[in-house]
Structures are given as structure tokens and as C-alpha cells.
Design a protein around this motif. Sequence first.
Motif: not given
Length: 311
Positions: A30-40, A61-66, A69-73
Motif C-alpha cells: 500500500l505504501n508503494i502504491l501511494i508513494a508513486i503518485p505522491v512522488f510524481i 522518493f525514499l523520504a516519501v516512502v519512509v 510507512q510511518l503513517v500507515l503503521r
Amino acid sequence: MVKQSNIDFQKIKEKLQVKKPWDSVIIFVLNILIAIPVFIIIHQNIIDPNWYFHIDRILLFLAVVVAIQLVLRLMKTIIILCIALYLIALIYGSLFGNYGFNSVFEDYRSMVYSMSEDPNPQDIIISKLLPFPNKSKILNAIEYDNPKVRNFALLATTKYFRNVKGYSEYRRQIQSFAVFKEIQSRWNYVSDPKGKEYIARATESLIHFSGDCDDHAILMAACVRAVGGTPRLIHTGGHIYPEVLIGNKTADLEAINYLIKEVLFKQESKGKEIHYHIDERGQIWLNLDYTATYPGGPFMSEEILGALTLN
């Protein structure tokens, strides 16, 4: 009583929890699916420092993923419950409805693609600029209700894109693109008689698929109109070419852009931009000139003097 409620809540929570390591796998996907459009989105709105190997974008991109990930957890239990309900709804939609897993996949690809591959807007033009040359002759020549024109247009829609699924709301646009593909593949440019402006009727052009720019525009407009599309003709002084209405920028441009570049004209439009005009009502019109190999191809660089719309 309060203690008993807390115990019941804990039991429900335990039942809803996904066992390790699957909970982490679900959150990561779910993180990756959200991170891709947010990063763009972030990438398109910040200055590029031009670091070597795009290290700045990798770090971004790594900062967006991290961060995601924190919010989702922190919201893991609620999110997994919502995902479960969402999957149930998609399974039901796939079996009995119109919106299922395939529709979600196509919508996601369309969204990400449209974010990373923006169409190229042209100047905003109004419907009435200067008197359109030979207007009455051209309108009479656009024989969209003639059986020969209608039958040819129907032939094109059965030859191309008939099996494209999942875009029922853009059926008219897709069929208009089928008409464009058939005419564009057969058109032979032939000049008018010397010293004379010859306006060929659509049924005339169907015989040999030959003529000049206004003959092509007339035939294209007639066939697009015959299958329910909304065409218009653009006059530049030395050239006339057809356009087709695809909708508005907010709701329709992204989907049409994706359709052209990834489904219908993938080879013809590879590495190229979608060009369009915007009218005074915010509606989007794509170029269907014989000089273009795909809808929305490059315009001939001439000043627009007039537009003639067939409603």
C-alpha cells in the motif's frame, strides 16, 4: 461494565489483526502504491538541482516512502480493515457489477501515466474569430447523414478498436479515432485545379480518398459526426484541418491521453506529446489533420483565424 466493553473491543481487535509478516507486506505494498503518485506530484513542483545520477530524486522518493510507512503503521489496524472491505467490494464488482479489479488497475495506471506524461496545451481559441471562408459550401458538403458516409464510418468502427474494453464512457471518442485511423491511412493529397477553390462533398472524397486539406477536413468531420462525435474545422488562412471534441480538461483529458498513448495509438505516439486546443468554455479539442499520425498530433504552425463547429 466498562471493563467488559474493553475486553470485547480487544477481542474484536485481535480477530481483525493480520498475522505477521503479512501485515507488514500489506502495509508495504500500500505504501508503494501511494508513494508513486505522491512522488510524481512533489517531483513536478520542486526545482531540479541537477545532481549526478538524480540522487536528489532518489533521496526524495525514499523520504516519501519512509514518511508514508510511518503513517500507515500508526493506523495499521484501521487501514487493513478498510482494505478488507474494499477487496470485498471489488470482488463483488468483478462478479456482478461494472467496477472491479481490472477497472481499478486501469484507473491507477491512467492516473500515474497522466501525471508523468502531461499533454501539451496550445493557445485558447474562441469559436468565432473571423468569417469562415466558404462556410455555406463546406456545411453543405459535410454530408454526415448520407448513407454512404454513415456506412463508411461504421466500417471504420468495426475495423479498429472494436474490442477495446473498459472505456464505455469514451465510446464516441474511440469510434471517432477509428474513423481518423481509417481515413488517415488512405488519404492521398491532391491539389485543387489551378486558380480555383474546389470544395468536394464528403461522398465525392469517399470514391478515391483524395483531395486537398479542406476536402480531407470535410470528409473527416462528416464521418466523425456520423458516429455521434462532435467535430469542428479550424481555418488558418492557408490551411483547414479538423478537430474532435473529447470533453473537458478536469474529467476527460487524462483518460484520453492514456487511451491514445497506451492503448489505441501506442506505436504512432511513442515518445510524442498530445497537443490540444481549449475553447472559451474550457472544452478540449484534438487535432485530426492528415499531417498527424495519431489524434492530438502536432499542429501546423500557422495562426488560427477561425473555427467552424458542427453541433
